[in-house]
Each structure stands twice: as C-alpha cells, then as structure tokens.
Motif scaffolding. Structure first.
Motif, PDB file in Angstrom:
ATOM      1  N   VAL A 102     -35.810 -22.259   9.511  1.00  0.00           N
ATOM      2  CA  VAL A 102     -34.552 -22.146  10.081  1.00  0.00           C
ATOM      3  C   VAL A 102     -34.560 -23.463  11.300  1.00  0.00           C
ATOM      4  O   VAL A 102     -35.588 -23.985  11.256  1.00  0.00           O
ATOM      5  N   GLU A 103     -33.473 -23.610  11.607  1.00  0.00           N
ATOM      6  CA  GLU A 103     -33.183 -24.716  12.702  1.00  0.00           C
ATOM      7  C   GLU A 103     -32.046 -24.264  13.532  1.00  0.00           C
ATOM      8  O   GLU A 103     -31.293 -23.486  13.112  1.00  0.00           O
ATOM      9  N   VAL A 116     -34.308 -18.294   2.331  1.00  0.00           N
ATOM     10  CA  VAL A 116     -34.319 -19.196   3.299  1.00  0.00           C
ATOM     11  C   VAL A 116     -36.107 -19.147   3.553  1.00  0.00           C
ATOM     12  O   VAL A 116     -36.703 -18.215   3.587  1.00  0.00           O
ATOM     13  N   ILE A 134     -34.423 -12.453   8.550  1.00  0.00           N
ATOM     14  CA  ILE A 134     -33.812 -13.584   8.624  1.00  0.00           C
ATOM     15  C   ILE A 134     -32.862 -13.621   7.356  1.00  0.00           C
ATOM     16  O   ILE A 134     -31.531 -14.091   7.497  1.00  0.00           O
ATOM     17  N   VAL A 154     -33.578 -17.728  17.565  1.00  0.00           N
ATOM     18  CA  VAL A 154     -32.972 -18.029  16.374  1.00  0.00           C
ATOM     19  C   VAL A 154     -32.037 -16.711  16.004  1.00  0.00           C
ATOM     20  O   VAL A 154     -30.624 -16.718  15.443  1.00  0.00           O
ATOM     21  N   TYR A 164     -28.395 -14.175   7.063  1.00  0.00           N
ATOM     22  CA  TYR A 164     -27.712 -14.797   6.163  1.00  0.00           C
ATOM     23  C   TYR A 164     -26.806 -14.303   5.084  1.00  0.00           C
ATOM     24  O   TYR A 164     -26.356 -15.077   4.404  1.00  0.00           O
ATOM     25  N   THR A 208     -40.135 -20.216   8.322  1.00  0.00           N
ATOM     26  CA  THR A 208     -39.740 -18.842   8.714  1.00  0.00           C
ATOM     27  C   THR A 208     -41.176 -18.154   8.206  1.00  0.00           C
ATOM     28  O   THR A 208     -41.756 -18.237   7.045  1.00  0.00           O
ATOM     29  N   CYS A 258     -30.179 -23.547   8.294  1.00  0.00           N
ATOM     30  CA  CYS A 258     -31.613 -23.269   7.532  1.00  0.00           C
ATOM     31  C   CYS A 258     -31.799 -23.909   6.339  1.00  0.00           C
ATOM     32  O   CYS A 258     -31.019 -24.656   5.805  1.00  0.00           O
ATOM     33  N   HIS A 313     -30.975 -27.904   2.765  1.00  0.00           N
ATOM     34  CA  HIS A 313     -30.501 -27.607   4.054  1.00  0.00           C
ATOM     35  C   HIS A 313     -29.285 -27.237   4.065  1.00  0.00           C
ATOM     36  O   HIS A 313     -28.308 -27.922   3.413  1.00  0.00           O
TER      37      HIS A 313
END
Length: 187
Positions: free
Chosen positions: A94-95, A91, A77, A176, A81, A69, A99, A116
């Motif tokens: 991310v994926e 964070v 971001i 994302v 979250y 990020t 995250c 993760h």
C-alpha cells in the motif's frame, strides 16, 4: 526458496534499518492460500520474510512510498479494497494514494504482473512479476537515496522484536486504515 529471491531479499533488507524484525505467521498464510492461488515467489516471500518487517522503512517504487503488506494484515487490507478492486487482484503493498496488487487474472506458472492502482482506480503495471517488483523497490529506493543524498541504512537488522519497531509498524498500518476509511467516507 530460489536463489534470485534470496538475493533480492538480502538487497531489500540492505535498504532498511534496525526497525526490521522477522515475523512469520503460517496460519495467516494458510488462510490466504486457501482463498486463492498465489505466485510461488510471493508465497515464499511471505513464508520466509513477512513483509511487515518493511513497513515505513523508506522504501519507494517509481517515486511512491511502498509499504509491503504483512501476511497477517492481508485479509484486513483486502477488505478495505474489496468494493473497489476485482476479486482476482491481491493487494501486496500500500501507499498513501493507492495500492500495489498482484494481477492474478494473468497468473502463469511462476508469477504475475504487479499493478499500481490509485484510489481513483487508475492502474498501471509496475513490474512483470513479484520478484521484479521487489527488485524495482531495491533499485528505486537506492536511486532515491542517492538523489537526495540520504545515507544508506545499515544492512544488518537488529535481531529480535523491538517495541519501537512494533509501534512504528502499528502507526503506519493505522494510518493506512484511516486514509482508506476517510476515502471510503468521501465517496
């Protein structure tokens, strides 16, 4: 910057291609640091090599994509979250299914664990610290490419800003945010 971080950044840069562009945002980093205490390794990473250079660069960690990020997007971001993560989780990547966070609850002098966290809230530690997390990305990405016979990407990035790199980064970031919004709407 520590020698270990410099070497790890060089190793990481060797895993990405010409879409890499160095972009720094000292103001965003200063805002982030005013809000919380961060591991020095992570701060140095953001200061020296803003991570949006690696967005959508084919990096993986434990078989999952990793989009580190960027410092200028960390606030947005984090807002995505905010309702799902403890305040002392930062964070850092991310994926599509979750995250990666720095567990600032367990911050010691130099570093803290990287977890993760899936969109369902399942969490597992992937590294004891941010530098180890970067090293794992380097190792796992190289192993994934070797396993799938993908060619290595060039080690030296093209200097300067390219519109194509910006467009890919913006598209990945938008994806994302879209996934986060859809998941939030489904709750």
């Amino acid at each position: 910057m520590s020698r270990a971080l410099v070497q790890t950044l060089l190793d990481l840069a060797a895993q990405v291609g010409p879409e890499v562009v160095v972009a720094r945002d000292p103001a965003a980093l200063a805002r982030l640091q005013r809000g919380r205490r961060l591991p020095p390794t992570y701060v140095e990473f953001l200061r020296a090599h803003s991570s949006h250079d690696f967005v959508d660069a084919g990096l993986v960690c434990a078989g999952r994509p990793v989009w580190l990020t960027p410092v200028d997007a960390l606030e947005e971001i984090a807002a995505c979250y905010a309702e799902r993560l403890p305040r002392l989780w930062q964070v850092c990547a991310v994926e599509p299914g979750g995250c990666y966070v720095l567990d600032l609850h367990r911050l010691h002098t130099d570093d803290c664990p990287v977890l993760h966290v899936t969109d369902e809230g399942v969490q597992r530690e992937v590294a004891r610290g941010f530098l180890e997390f970067l090293r794992r990305i380097v190792r796992d990405t190289a192993a994934e490419r070797a396993r799938t016979d993908m060619p290595e990407r060039p080690a030296a990035p093209r200097p300067g800003f390219t519109l194509a790199a910006f467009a890919r980064a913006a598209l990945a970031f938008a994806l994302v945010l879209f996934v986060a919004a859809v998941l939030d709407a489904l709750r």
